[in-house]
Write an enzyme that holds these catalytic residues in place. Structure first.
Site, PDB file in Angstrom:
ATOM      1  N   HIS A  96       0.829  -1.210   0.000  1.00  0.00           N
ATOM      2  CA  HIS A  96       0.000   0.000   0.000  1.00  0.00           C
ATOM      3  C   HIS A  96       0.862   1.258   0.000  1.00  0.00           C
ATOM      4  CE1 HIS A  96      -3.911  -1.747   0.145  1.00  0.00           C
ATOM      5  NE2 HIS A  96      -3.675  -2.410   1.272  1.00  0.00           N
ATOM      6  N   CYS A 153      -0.034   1.884  -5.475  1.00  0.00           N
ATOM      7  CA  CYS A 153      -0.962   2.825  -6.108  1.00  0.00           C
ATOM      8  C   CYS A 153      -0.307   4.194  -6.283  1.00  0.00           C
ATOM      9  CB  CYS A 153      -2.226   2.969  -5.268  1.00  0.00           C
ATOM     10  SG  CYS A 153      -3.208   1.461  -5.229  1.00  0.00           S
TER      11      CYS A 153
END
Length: 183
Positions: A96, A153
């Site tokens: 993440h 991301c």
């Protein structure tokens, strides 16, 4: 997929570490770190595979098999269907952007990444950094060289599901020398 893992399990079970001390001595004489092959077993979901160290950031993270939300809350996830860390081809790790891979944007081409697996250290050198669409699957395809790909991301400051992915591709810095067993 079963054949892939069965083959690498067979390779791992039939490998020898008889020349480990010799490989380390050669690497030290060349002023390089030694990299040795990993004995492969088929991991279970959530099983810890090793760790990823990023010397420039002075951080080390655990690597787990799988990429579920539960796993990504514990550490870095290994994308199923890609090579395991230390194996030939493309090993893909995901994390993440707001936790473990928060500072990946500080890395540049030439920086090192170290994967520890089964007490063996694999040193990779970053060769390419790019940004792709979130549905671009070309980042997980097999590669002809030992490659480590990190995915998170992007943009890093985006609120909500990000539309893109930040990709770091690194190649094995020093390939271990394997000699045939003398009888």
């Amino acid at each position: 997929m079963f054949s892939y893992y069965a083959y690498w399990t067979w390779v791992g079970l039939n490998s020898t570490d008889e020349n480990i001390d010799e490989q380390i001595a050669i690497a030290k004489s060349e002023n390089k770190e030694a990299l040795l092959p990993v004995v492969t077993t088929i991991p279970q979901d959530g099983e810890k595979l090793g760790s990823l160290s990023i010397p420039k950031l002075k951080q080390t993270f655990p690597i787990f098999f799988g990429d579920s939300e539960t796993i990504l809350k514990k550490g870095i996830g290994h994308i199923r269907g890609t090579a395991l860390p230390g194996e030939a081809s493309n090993s893909v790790l995901a994390g993440h952007r707001d936790t473990f891979f928060r500072h990946l944007d500080q890395l540049v081409v030439g920086d090192k990444l170290i994967v520890e697996r089964s007490s063996t250290y694999y040193i990779y050198k970053i060769k390419k950094i790019r940004i792709v669409d979130n549905d671009d699957n070309t980042v997980i395809v097999p590669k002809p060289r030992h490659t480590l790909t990190l995915i998170t991301c992007y943009p890093f400051t985006f609120i909500g599901p990000a539309p893109q992915r930040y990709i770091i591709e690194a190649e094995l810095f020093l390939k271990p020398k394997m000699e045939s067993k003398k009888q």
